[in-house]
Design a protein around this motif. Structure first.
Motif, PDB file in Angstrom:
ATOM      1  N   LYS A  89      11.347   2.251  19.144  1.00  0.00           N
ATOM      2  CA  LYS A  89      10.473   1.121  18.803  1.00  0.00           C
ATOM      3  C   LYS A  89      10.234   0.214  20.012  1.00  0.00           C
ATOM      4  CE  LYS A  89       8.984   0.042  15.263  1.00  0.00           C
ATOM      5  NZ  LYS A  89       7.692   0.348  14.580  1.00  0.00           N
ATOM      6  N   ASN A  93       4.638   2.375  19.117  1.00  0.00           N
ATOM      7  CA  ASN A  93       4.631   2.592  17.665  1.00  0.00           C
ATOM      8  C   ASN A  93       3.918   3.875  17.250  1.00  0.00           C
ATOM      9  OD1 ASN A  93       5.415   1.398  15.066  1.00  0.00           O
ATOM     10  ND2 ASN A  93       3.213   1.376  14.661  1.00  0.00           N
ATOM     11  N   TYR A 108      13.425   7.979   8.589  1.00  0.00           N
ATOM     12  CA  TYR A 108      13.546   6.842   9.503  1.00  0.00           C
ATOM     13  C   TYR A 108      12.212   6.491  10.149  1.00  0.00           C
ATOM     14  CZ  TYR A 108      18.558   6.704   8.886  1.00  0.00           C
ATOM     15  OH  TYR A 108      19.808   6.565   8.329  1.00  0.00           O
ATOM     16  N   ASN A 110       9.503   6.388   8.586  1.00  0.00           N
ATOM     17  CA  ASN A 110       8.901   5.486   7.598  1.00  0.00           C
ATOM     18  C   ASN A 110       9.653   4.167   7.494  1.00  0.00           C
ATOM     19  OD1 ASN A 110       6.557   6.727   5.828  1.00  0.00           O
ATOM     20  ND2 ASN A 110       7.935   8.417   6.342  1.00  0.00           N
ATOM     21  N   ILE A 111      10.961   4.228   7.525  1.00  0.00           N
ATOM     22  CA  ILE A 111      11.752   2.988   7.456  1.00  0.00           C
ATOM     23  C   ILE A 111      11.403   2.056   8.604  1.00  0.00           C
ATOM     24  CG2 ILE A 111      14.103   2.072   7.747  1.00  0.00           C
ATOM     25  CD1 ILE A 111      15.087   4.512   6.135  1.00  0.00           C
ATOM     26  N   PHE A 112      11.203   2.620   9.805  1.00  0.00           N
ATOM     27  CA  PHE A 112      10.891   1.811  10.980  1.00  0.00           C
ATOM     28  C   PHE A 112       9.398   1.579  11.157  1.00  0.00           C
ATOM     29  CE2 PHE A 112      15.020   3.716  12.772  1.00  0.00           C
ATOM     30  CZ  PHE A 112      15.779   2.686  12.223  1.00  0.00           C
ATOM     31  N   SER A 113       8.597   2.004  10.169  1.00  0.00           N
ATOM     32  CA  SER A 113       7.157   1.697  10.103  1.00  0.00           C
ATOM     33  C   SER A 113       6.368   2.172  11.318  1.00  0.00           C
ATOM     34  CB  SER A 113       6.944   0.183   9.912  1.00  0.00           C
ATOM     35  OG  SER A 113       7.569  -0.261   8.733  1.00  0.00           O
ATOM     36  N   PHE A 114       6.637   3.389  11.751  1.00  0.00           N
ATOM     37  CA  PHE A 114       5.834   3.978  12.822  1.00  0.00           C
ATOM     38  C   PHE A 114       4.460   4.377  12.297  1.00  0.00           C
ATOM     39  CE2 PHE A 114      10.003   4.776  14.819  1.00  0.00           C
ATOM     40  CZ  PHE A 114       9.723   4.453  16.134  1.00  0.00           C
ATOM     41  N   ASP A 115       3.512   4.422  13.201  1.00  0.00           N
ATOM     42  CA  ASP A 115       2.203   5.017  12.935  1.00  0.00           C
ATOM     43  C   ASP A 115       2.357   6.514  13.206  1.00  0.00           C
ATOM     44  OD1 ASP A 115      -0.413   5.823  12.758  1.00  0.00           O
ATOM     45  OD2 ASP A 115      -1.108   4.680  14.495  1.00  0.00           O
ATOM     46  N   ASP A 349      -2.857   6.557   2.064  1.00  0.00           N
ATOM     47  CA  ASP A 349      -2.230   5.272   2.359  1.00  0.00           C
ATOM     48  C   ASP A 349      -2.272   4.397   1.103  1.00  0.00           C
ATOM     49  OD1 ASP A 349      -0.992   3.301   3.798  1.00  0.00           O
ATOM     50  OD2 ASP A 349      -2.848   2.433   4.553  1.00  0.00           O
ATOM     51  N   LYS A 351      -1.369   0.357  -0.191  1.00  0.00           N
ATOM     52  CA  LYS A 351      -0.954  -0.998   0.168  1.00  0.00           C
ATOM     53  C   LYS A 351       0.252  -1.434  -0.652  1.00  0.00           C
ATOM     54  CE  LYS A 351      -5.590  -2.435   1.616  1.00  0.00           C
ATOM     55  NZ  LYS A 351      -6.730  -3.372   1.379  1.00  0.00           N
ATOM     56  N   LYS A 353       3.781  -1.167  -1.864  1.00  0.00           N
ATOM     57  CA  LYS A 353       5.015  -0.540  -1.385  1.00  0.00           C
ATOM     58  C   LYS A 353       6.139  -0.620  -2.413  1.00  0.00           C
ATOM     59  CE  LYS A 353       3.071   0.580   2.453  1.00  0.00           C
ATOM     60  NZ  LYS A 353       2.656   1.970   2.655  1.00  0.00           N
TER      61      LYS A 353
END
Length: 417
Positions: A89, A93, A108, A110-115, A349, A351, A353
């Motif tokens: 990170k 990203n 992980y 997804n947990i760390f919100s990567f693109d 996608d 919105k 969550k």
């Protein structure tokens, strides 16, 4: 109240099974007992801030894998994935996941919100479009499908999940480990080395990356690491560094004899990059049914999927290979294998969550909030954001394989808005 887990494992051990599955000690004595199970004392160092005897282990790991730095882990390569992606990170990203990845990578990421971008190969991929690339090779079957040399001197940070080839460092018959190409290399020692379950490591060459990895480990790793696991890593790295050539030469020789003994009219010996990942094709017959018959002969494999049997061969279990060949040759089975779900799912996608948990029958046209697949090997066939259509629901409801990614038998899905 009954201690069923203890008694189940005790019964298994008492039967003296032939183990062709991880961990790599295969149940043999590696001179570790509970009297060595301690905590951080005045003399025993601290994994999270290693300065003495634990630092010495980590220096040995770095030397064995021809890198400048290493971190020892007792929470498995899964924690290595978490630490590596947490570190990543700091470098951007935009994440590229190449080919099949373990579920922990998807989780992980997804947990760390990567693109996240998914690709099956590096062909037609402009690496300059990404900040981080994760590659997993060789795969669970010992196959190198992606050449990591393609990533030499590339722009993005390279994370190499090398979980299945920790043993490559110890014998010249294995491919050379290109730890100089990856910025971060994750190793799962317990899979193939005589290391207790959970033993893993990370190696790297850059001091700045190393500092970030140490910081991430302090955030994510257990503050109660297993000293038994660390001791087993210490012993394994030293032993195999000194004796790996001799130990694996014996394995190589016995595998050639196994190949000669195998009934070629019933089975196909699959040549893979890793000669110790013994893969046998059953020519359309259910590997799961054959595995069940092998277990009646007290032989336990690492994996049986479709028409492929996988056994992990080590310097501890290679002496049982001829018995394995004889058992295979004597098996009579005609049942065909069940194939996997293959349809390419649509990524959607959402919105919203918030998550709810539904029975499989109620998930039609809902969006998965979990990475779901077959275990082992632990590679998702459904990833977070995939639309659950009737075909995949029917597959999950009727498959004979063990499914991961459900929560108490229910499917995590995103709530509708």
């Amino acid at each position: 109240m009954q201690n069923k887990l203890y008694n189940t494992i005790k019964k298994y051990v008492k039967a003296k099974p032939i183990r062709f599955h991880m961990p790599g000690h295969n149940g043999y004595n590696i001179n570790i007992n509970t009297s060595y199970d301690i905590t951080e004392l005045s003399f025993s160092d601290n994994l999270i801030e290693s300065k003495d005897v634990i630092l010495n282990v980590e220096r040995n790991i770095a030397t064995a894998y021809h890198t400048n730095y290493s971190l020892m882990l007792t929470n498995g390569a899964t924690s290595g994935v978490a630490i590596a992606l947490h570190t990543a990170k700091n470098f951007g990203n935009k994440l590229l996941l190449v080919s099949a990845q373990h579920k922990s990578v998807h989780n992980y990421a997804n947990i760390f919100s990567f693109d996240i971008t998914y690709t099956e190969s590096l062909q037609n991929i402009n690496l300059n479009d990404f900040d981080i690339v994760v590659i997993n090779t060789p795969n669970y079957f010992g196959e190198v499908l992606i050449d990591i040399n393609q990533l030499k001197d590339c722009k993005p940070l390279v994370i190499w999940d090398a979980s299945h080839c920790s043993h490559f460092a110890f014998n010249s018959k294995f491919p050379k480990l290109p730890t100089d190409i990856a910025d971060i290399t994750i190793l799962s020692f317990h899979k193939t080395l005589p290391v207790l379950t959970g033993g893993a490591g990370i190696v790297c060459n850059d001091q700045n990356i190393y500092n970030h990895l140490c910081y991430s480990r302090s955030m994510l790793h257990s503050s109660s690491p297993s000293y038994l696991t660390m001791i087993s890593i210490d012993n394994a790295i030293c032993n195999y560094s000194q004796n790996g050539e001799k130990l694996y030469d014996k394995v190589f020789t016995e595998l050639k004899l196994f190949k000669h003994k195998l009934n070629k009219s019933k089975y196909k010996y699959i040549v893979t990059t890793d000669f110790t990942r013994l893969c046998i094709c059953t020519n359309g017959i259910s590997a799961k049914k054959i595995s069940e018959q092998l277990e009646e002969e007290n032989i336990y494999l690492e994996l049986a999927q479709k028409d492929i049997l996988v056994a992990i061969i080590t310097p501890y279990n290679y002496k049982h290979l001829i018995r394995y060949a004889k058992a295979l040759n004597n098996i009579t089975c005609t049942e065909k294998y069940e194939d996997f779900y293959k349809e390419k799912l649509s990524k959607i996608d959402t919105k919203c969550k918030s998550i709810e948990f539904l029975d499989l029958k109620d998930c039609s046209n809902r969006i998965s909030a979990s990475n779901i697949g077959i275990y082992p090997p632990g590679t998702p066939i459904i990833t977070i954001g995939d639309l659950l259509d009737e075909s995949v629901i029917n597959y999950l409801a009727n498959t004979e394989y063990e499914i991961f990614g459900l929560t108490n038998g229910k499917v995590p899905v995103f709530k509708t808005e």
